[in-house]
Design a protein around this motif. Sequence first.
Motif, short mmCIF file in Angstrom:
data_model
loop_
_atom_site.label_atom_id
_atom_site.label_comp_id
_atom_site.label_asym_id
_atom_site.label_seq_id
_atom_site.Cartn_x
_atom_site.Cartn_y
_atom_site.Cartn_z
N VAL A 95 -5.23 8.40 -0.39
CA VAL A 95 -5.42 9.32 0.74
C VAL A 95 -6.23 8.63 1.83
N VAL A 96 -5.68 8.62 3.04
CA VAL A 96 -6.29 7.92 4.17
C VAL A 96 -6.78 8.94 5.20
N ASP A 97 -7.99 8.73 5.70
CA ASP A 97 -8.50 9.56 6.79
C ASP A 97 -7.72 9.24 8.07
N PRO A 98 -7.29 10.26 8.82
CA PRO A 98 -6.55 9.99 10.06
C PRO A 98 -7.30 9.07 11.01
N GLN A 99 -8.61 9.26 11.12
CA GLN A 99 -9.45 8.40 11.94
C GLN A 99 -10.49 7.73 11.04
N PRO A 100 -10.54 6.40 11.04
CA PRO A 100 -11.51 5.72 10.17
C PRO A 100 -12.94 6.01 10.59
N LEU A 101 -13.77 6.35 9.62
CA LEU A 101 -15.17 6.67 9.87
C LEU A 101 -16.06 5.70 9.11
N LYS A 102 -17.15 5.30 9.76
CA LYS A 102 -18.11 4.42 9.09
C LYS A 102 -18.92 5.20 8.08
N GLU A 125 -11.17 -0.60 -5.06
CA GLU A 125 -12.59 -0.28 -5.13
C GLU A 125 -12.92 1.01 -4.39
N ALA A 126 -12.12 1.34 -3.37
CA ALA A 126 -12.44 2.50 -2.53
C ALA A 126 -11.86 3.80 -3.06
N LYS A 127 -10.92 3.72 -4.01
CA LYS A 127 -10.28 4.94 -4.49
C LYS A 127 -11.23 5.72 -5.38
N PRO A 128 -11.41 7.00 -5.11
CA PRO A 128 -12.30 7.80 -5.95
C PRO A 128 -11.71 7.98 -7.34
N PRO A 129 -12.55 8.21 -8.36
CA PRO A 129 -12.03 8.40 -9.71
C PRO A 129 -11.13 9.61 -9.79
N ARG A 130 -10.09 9.50 -10.61
CA ARG A 130 -9.13 10.59 -10.75
C ARG A 130 -9.72 11.70 -11.61
N ASP A 135 0.85 -1.19 0.00
CA ASP A 135 0.00 0.00 0.00
C ASP A 135 0.88 1.24 0.00
N TRP A 136 0.54 2.19 -0.85
CA TRP A 136 1.22 3.49 -0.89
C TRP A 136 0.17 4.52 -0.46
N LEU A 137 0.36 5.09 0.74
CA LEU A 137 -0.68 5.87 1.40
C LEU A 137 -0.20 7.29 1.70
N LYS A 138 -1.16 8.18 1.87
CA LYS A 138 -0.87 9.56 2.27
C LYS A 138 -1.93 10.00 3.27
N SER A 139 -1.48 10.74 4.28
CA SER A 139 -2.41 11.23 5.30
C SER A 139 -1.91 12.55 5.85
N THR A 140 -2.78 13.23 6.58
CA THR A 140 -2.37 14.49 7.21
C THR A 140 -1.62 14.24 8.51
N THR A 141 -1.66 13.01 9.02
CA THR A 141 -0.95 12.66 10.24
C THR A 141 -0.24 11.32 10.05
N LYS A 142 0.67 11.03 10.95
CA LYS A 142 1.37 9.75 10.94
C LYS A 142 0.39 8.62 11.25
N LEU A 143 0.52 7.51 10.54
CA LEU A 143 -0.36 6.36 10.72
C LEU A 143 0.43 5.23 11.38
N ASP A 144 0.07 4.90 12.61
CA ASP A 144 0.72 3.81 13.34
C ASP A 144 -0.24 2.64 13.51
N GLU A 180 3.85 16.07 3.32
CA GLU A 180 2.75 15.38 3.98
C GLU A 180 3.28 14.05 4.50
N HIS A 181 2.41 13.29 5.15
CA HIS A 181 2.83 12.02 5.72
C HIS A 181 2.53 10.89 4.73
N TYR A 182 3.58 10.32 4.18
CA TYR A 182 3.44 9.19 3.27
C TYR A 182 3.81 7.90 4.00
N HIS A 183 3.20 6.81 3.55
CA HIS A 183 3.49 5.50 4.13
C HIS A 183 3.60 4.47 3.02
N SER A 184 4.68 3.72 3.04
CA SER A 184 4.83 2.56 2.18
C SER A 184 4.69 1.33 3.07
N VAL A 185 3.61 0.59 2.89
CA VAL A 185 3.30 -0.55 3.76
C VAL A 185 3.44 -1.83 2.96
#
Length: 282
Positions: free
Chosen positions: A259-266, A275-280, A74-83, A122-127
Amino acid sequence: MKSPVDHSSPKPAIPEWITETTNGGTARQVDLYTGINGWAFPPGDGFSVRSADYFTNKQKCPGGDYLLSLAGVDWLKSTTKLDNILARPDNRVAHALRKAQSLGRSQNGFIFAVNFHIPVKEHYHSVLYFVTEEPIPSESLLKQFIDGDDSYRNQRFKIVSQVLRGPWIVKAAAGQFGAFLVAKTVRCTYHKGPNYFEIDIDTGSWRILAALVRLLFGYARSLILDIGFVVEAQEVDELPERLIGAVRLCHMDVTSAFVVDPQPLKPYRMMGSLEAKPPRRD
């Protein structure tokens, strides 16, 4: 003339949750040699690890087979660090395994994740996600590493890497990090769950590594980079070393991060999911 009958045992089918992990991410699996903007599964023999006689003659040997299988990136980006990404309800890989286990499948399924935190603008994550369907042998170094305390882990977790293609300035800078114990200089945190283990590596916590990562980030589209992971053997009876797993990153487009939300929301939008990525929007 009849063709000879193949009496070899058929390969076991890949469990659905692993196939979903491999094929369902926005970071795509690509060809090992010609792939662009994706990841691939490099041969273990491309890495050098400590041989059975290392403490006698300092000789290394090809890495050979991996202990775990690379299932996805996963190649991710967020406004905060994701632990502790695998503990999040919107992690697509952990979700796929939980779903399989709720149906009585893959009861020994296990995820080993390495989460590189890359703080630039910004905060990037390679997972990187490595998986197995078999119990990890209790006497193995990997099992001792997973079950050990942080002091033991900090003394053992080693990255081996090589830049296969890229500008000379990148190859020269990366050369000093060909094999190194990460946590001796870089802040690492460890998270253990019932069916997973995650290492979070803060690449910004050591000035020298942070500078290298920024360099790699800037040249990412020009690079082919192999990264492998080892629990370092420090006693004779722990030799030869075995690679936990490895990944090849091929000409990555850093702007393609999910792009990942800092806090997951239902309702949960699975991070990194195709499937979750919005169209470019161009």
